[in-house]
Design an enzyme around this catalytic site. Structure first.
Site, PDB file in Angstrom:
ATOM      1  N   GLY A  15     -42.359 -46.848   5.553  1.00  0.00           N
ATOM      2  CA  GLY A  15     -43.753 -47.259   5.392  1.00  0.00           C
ATOM      3  C   GLY A  15     -43.906 -48.667   4.854  1.00  0.00           C
ATOM      4  N   GLU A 174     -69.436 -48.091   1.195  1.00  0.00           N
ATOM      5  CA  GLU A 174     -69.324 -49.429   1.787  1.00  0.00           C
ATOM      6  C   GLU A 174     -69.736 -49.409   3.256  1.00  0.00           C
ATOM      7  OE1 GLU A 174     -65.382 -50.797   0.688  1.00  0.00           O
ATOM      8  OE2 GLU A 174     -66.122 -51.427  -1.280  1.00  0.00           O
ATOM      9  N   ALA A 322     -54.779 -48.808  -4.031  1.00  0.00           N
ATOM     10  CA  ALA A 322     -53.806 -49.869  -3.779  1.00  0.00           C
ATOM     11  C   ALA A 322     -52.999 -50.233  -5.040  1.00  0.00           C
ATOM     12  CB  ALA A 322     -54.526 -51.096  -3.224  1.00  0.00           C
ATOM     13  N   GLN A 323     -53.671 -50.309  -6.204  1.00  0.00           N
ATOM     14  CA  GLN A 323     -52.974 -50.766  -7.411  1.00  0.00           C
ATOM     15  C   GLN A 323     -51.804 -49.864  -7.826  1.00  0.00           C
ATOM     16  OE1 GLN A 323     -52.512 -53.344  -9.379  1.00  0.00           O
ATOM     17  NE2 GLN A 323     -53.701 -54.483  -7.898  1.00  0.00           N
TER      18      GLN A 323
HETATM   19  C1  LIG Z   1     -61.118 -47.111   4.463  1.00  0.00           C
HETATM   20  C2  LIG Z   1     -60.297 -47.239   3.206  1.00  0.00           C
HETATM   21  C3  LIG Z   1     -60.764 -48.049   2.161  1.00  0.00           C
HETATM   22  C4  LIG Z   1     -60.022 -48.165   1.003  1.00  0.00           C
HETATM   23  N1  LIG Z   1     -60.489 -48.978  -0.005  1.00  0.00           N
HETATM   24  C5  LIG Z   1     -59.763 -49.148  -1.121  1.00  0.00           C
HETATM   25  C6  LIG Z   1     -60.199 -50.031  -2.154  1.00  0.00           C
HETATM   26  O1  LIG Z   1     -61.270 -50.631  -2.045  1.00  0.00           O
HETATM   27  N2  LIG Z   1     -59.402 -50.180  -3.248  1.00  0.00           N
HETATM   28  C7  LIG Z   1     -58.215 -49.518  -3.375  1.00  0.00           C
HETATM   29  O2  LIG Z   1     -57.512 -49.701  -4.367  1.00  0.00           O
HETATM   30  N3  LIG Z   1     -57.781 -48.677  -2.431  1.00  0.00           N
HETATM   31  C8  LIG Z   1     -58.517 -48.481  -1.303  1.00  0.00           C
HETATM   32  N4  LIG Z   1     -58.065 -47.629  -0.321  1.00  0.00           N
HETATM   33  C9  LIG Z   1     -56.821 -46.883  -0.563  1.00  0.00           C
HETATM   34  C10 LIG Z   1     -55.596 -47.750  -0.320  1.00  0.00           C
HETATM   35  O3  LIG Z   1     -55.704 -48.421   0.912  1.00  0.00           O
HETATM   36  C11 LIG Z   1     -54.353 -46.871  -0.373  1.00  0.00           C
HETATM   37  O4  LIG Z   1     -54.306 -46.276  -1.643  1.00  0.00           O
HETATM   38  C12 LIG Z   1     -53.093 -47.675  -0.125  1.00  0.00           C
HETATM   39  O5  LIG Z   1     -53.087 -48.181   1.186  1.00  0.00           O
HETATM   40  C13 LIG Z   1     -51.844 -46.819  -0.358  1.00  0.00           C
HETATM   41  O6  LIG Z   1     -50.719 -47.585  -0.094  1.00  0.00           O
HETATM   42  P1  LIG Z   1     -49.391 -46.906   0.448  1.00  0.00           P
HETATM   43  O7  LIG Z   1     -48.388 -47.987   0.553  1.00  0.00           O
HETATM   44  O8  LIG Z   1     -49.061 -45.715  -0.340  1.00  0.00           O
HETATM   45  O9  LIG Z   1     -49.776 -46.370   1.907  1.00  0.00           O
HETATM   46  P2  LIG Z   1     -50.347 -47.125   3.169  1.00  0.00           P
HETATM   47  O10 LIG Z   1     -50.911 -48.441   2.814  1.00  0.00           O
HETATM   48  O11 LIG Z   1     -51.227 -46.138   3.855  1.00  0.00           O
HETATM   49  O12 LIG Z   1     -49.052 -47.365   4.068  1.00  0.00           O
HETATM   50  C14 LIG Z   1     -48.300 -46.326   4.630  1.00  0.00           C
HETATM   51  C15 LIG Z   1     -47.486 -46.890   5.778  1.00  0.00           C
HETATM   52  O13 LIG Z   1     -46.574 -45.886   6.204  1.00  0.00           O
HETATM   53  C16 LIG Z   1     -46.514 -45.865   7.605  1.00  0.00           C
HETATM   54  N5  LIG Z   1     -46.103 -44.522   7.994  1.00  0.00           N
HETATM   55  C17 LIG Z   1     -46.692 -43.347   7.683  1.00  0.00           C
HETATM   56  N6  LIG Z   1     -45.995 -42.304   8.156  1.00  0.00           N
HETATM   57  C18 LIG Z   1     -44.928 -42.826   8.813  1.00  0.00           C
HETATM   58  C19 LIG Z   1     -43.850 -42.260   9.529  1.00  0.00           C
HETATM   59  N7  LIG Z   1     -43.700 -40.935   9.653  1.00  0.00           N
HETATM   60  N8  LIG Z   1     -42.940 -43.084  10.097  1.00  0.00           N
HETATM   61  C20 LIG Z   1     -43.079 -44.429   9.989  1.00  0.00           C
HETATM   62  N9  LIG Z   1     -44.081 -45.022   9.307  1.00  0.00           N
HETATM   63  C21 LIG Z   1     -44.984 -44.233   8.717  1.00  0.00           C
HETATM   64  C22 LIG Z   1     -47.914 -46.246   8.044  1.00  0.00           C
HETATM   65  O14 LIG Z   1     -47.929 -46.783   9.349  1.00  0.00           O
HETATM   66  C23 LIG Z   1     -48.303 -47.272   6.991  1.00  0.00           C
HETATM   67  O15 LIG Z   1     -47.984 -48.571   7.374  1.00  0.00           O
HETATM   68  C24 LIG Z   1     -58.790 -47.486   0.862  1.00  0.00           C
HETATM   69  C25 LIG Z   1     -58.323 -46.695   1.907  1.00  0.00           C
HETATM   70  C26 LIG Z   1     -59.066 -46.566   3.070  1.00  0.00           C
HETATM   71  C27 LIG Z   1     -58.565 -45.713   4.197  1.00  0.00           C
END
Ligand SMILES: Cc1cc2nc3c(=O)[nH]c(=O)nc-3n(C[C@H](O)[C@H](O)[C@H](O)COP(=O)(O)OP(=O)(O)OC[C@H]3O[C@@H](n4cnc5c(N)ncnc54)[C@H](O)[C@@H]3O)c2cc1C
Length: 427
Positions: A15, A174, A322-323
């Protein structure tokens, strides 16, 4: 996968989201081989997806090539791959492009939309978790207005201009604010022969307030902003079904609509091999300890949305934001190096930097640890923070220029049906 074995230990990261990228950056100049696997070749800045859905931004301004993020790091490998399974006995990941052995594995696969088992809602409603989904929603909104022009059936026309957003969290709020601004500023110009005043935007929220995770003040002010923009907020109402035509709820309230956006929840995007009951907890997330280790393993970790780290302050796990993802990614980078050097790892401590949401032009709510404020200053802070965390100078510039242009011109230029998407209303 054509990745050479070197003398360095191999860390495989699943990811390239906020957590995976933060971790890879931390490790990439160290004596480890880093292999990042993602089903997309780009990182998505999810907080701005709603602006893609509403024509405010082009999708490529909130996406960034993963290879480019880590291009200068010699021990870094990226493979475009969907990980199907983790073989915890043989220390291998099984993907659609082959298998790969790991010494250390980090699951950073994020989350996916949670329909709470309702397959009808899943089939008929729109999600907004990925760029393709946001583009689908953009097309659907615009196609609905094109169709509303063509029909002489008043009920059908109303349904085409009726938007129901399920979930009053930051995403729902939003999106509703952006749709309300489109209704006010853009639709009358684009569709002068359609009575766009009839367009309705509803937020349906199962609890007694919107922006539940934020302060009372932020919640009330956001509600006030939305109501002034003409958004209908239905609190203490739970959506029970949507058959593509009618939204039913646990009350007498129903909505005839061609567009339901499901922003009511997310769940961990688990992967076979670490999805057994013993690993999974609330929200389909992988339970981890204070070092982000998955139960029963020394060398398998989970970070970000997929990881559920429970402590006294967060008995349901750290927020899926995100944080926590960025901070866990960075800290795990340090901890992995310590583990390899056989030094004790440090416990993760989350630094809560607050939360914010924008409701539209000059309107936002910001909760920081010490200060809570709303209105135009909050809106500037919201914009600054989002620009700061976007990856890539070009993206920051493009987003900034777009925002200035949209602000000055009261416009959203990207209202394009590039890839038509149409769910036919049931007749
Ligand atoms: C519409 C929306 C608005 C948001 N607004 C906010 C905000 O204003 N402030 C805030 O703090 N947070 C916000 N969030 C939440 C925030 O985006 C997430 O908490 C954050 O992206 C989590 O990061 P992560 O690295 O755990 O996962 P992600 O950023 O989701 O990344 C996961 C990655 O894993 C990859 N992946 C998944 N499964 C597989 C697999 N089986 N094989 C290969 N690759 C895979 C995906 O393609 C992706 O690139 C929002 C989320 C959404 C959907």
């Amino acid at each position: 996968m054509n990745i050479p074995r070197t003398s360095f230990p191999r860390v495989v990261i699943i990811g390239g989201g906020f957590a995976g990228v933060a971790l890879a950056k931390k490790l990439s100049k160290q004596e480890v081989q880093v292999v990042l696997l993602d089903k997309n070749n780009y990182h998505t800045f999810q907080p701005l997806l709603y602006q893609v859905s509403t024509g405010g931004l082009e999708p490529d301004s909130i996406a960034y090539p993963i290879r480019k993020i880590l291009k200068d790091f010699p021990n870094f490998y990226f493979r475009l791959a969907n990980v199907d399974e983790i073989d915890t006995e043989k220390n291998k990941v099984v993907t659609d492009i082959g298998k790969l052995k790991f010494d250390y594995l980090v699951v950073a696969s994020g989350s996916e939309t949670n329909y709470f088992g309702n397959s009808e809602i899943e089939k008929h409603s729109m999600a907004m978790k990925t760029i393709p989904q946001s583009l689908n929603l953009r097309s659907l909104i615009l196609e609905n207005f094109e169709d509303a022009l063509l029909t002489s059936d008043l009920n059908e026309r109303n349904a085409l201009m009726n938007f129901v957003i399920v979930g009053g969290g930051p995403t729902g709020v939003e999106l509703a604010g952006a749709l309300a601004e489109i209704k006010k500023g853009i639709l009358p110009k684009d569709y002068p022969d359609l009575d766009t005043r009839l367009a309705q935007i509803h937020i349906v929220q199962s609890s007694d307030c919107i922006l539940k995770g934020m302060s009372d003040k932020a919640s009330k002010k956001a509600e006030d902003f939305l109501e002034k923009l003409g958004v209908n907020i239905w609190k203490n109402v739970r959506v029970t079904n949507y058959d593509g035509k009618t939204v039913t709820t646990n009350t007498d309230l129903t909505f005839e609509t061609a567009t339901v956006v499901w922003a009511a929840g997310v769940k961990g995007a688990t992967i076979k091999g670490v999805d057994a009951e013993e690993f999974i907890t609330r929200g389909n997330r992988i339970l981890v300890n204070e070092f982000n280790q998955v139960k029963g393993f020394n060398h398998i970790f989970a970070v970000g949305d997929i990881a559920c780290m429970i402590n006294d302050e967060f008995p349901n796990g750290l927020p899926m934001m995100a944080q926590p993802a960025i901070q866990q990614g960075k800290q795990l980078g340090d901890n992995l190096l310590r583990l390899i050097e056989e030094k004790p790892m440090h416990s993760f401590k989350y630094k809560d930097k607050g939360a914010m949401a924008t409701i539209g032009r000059n309107k936002a709510v910001v909760d920081l640890k010490r200060f809570k404020f709303q209105g135009i200053f909050a809106w500037y802070v919201w914009m600054f923070v989002h620009l700061f965390f976007l990856i890539g100078f070009r993206n920051r510039m493009v987003v900034f220029v777009n925002w200035v242009y949209n602000y000055v011109r009261f416009d959203r230029e990207a209202r394009l049906i590039i890839r038509p998407f149409k769910k036919r209303l049931k007749t």
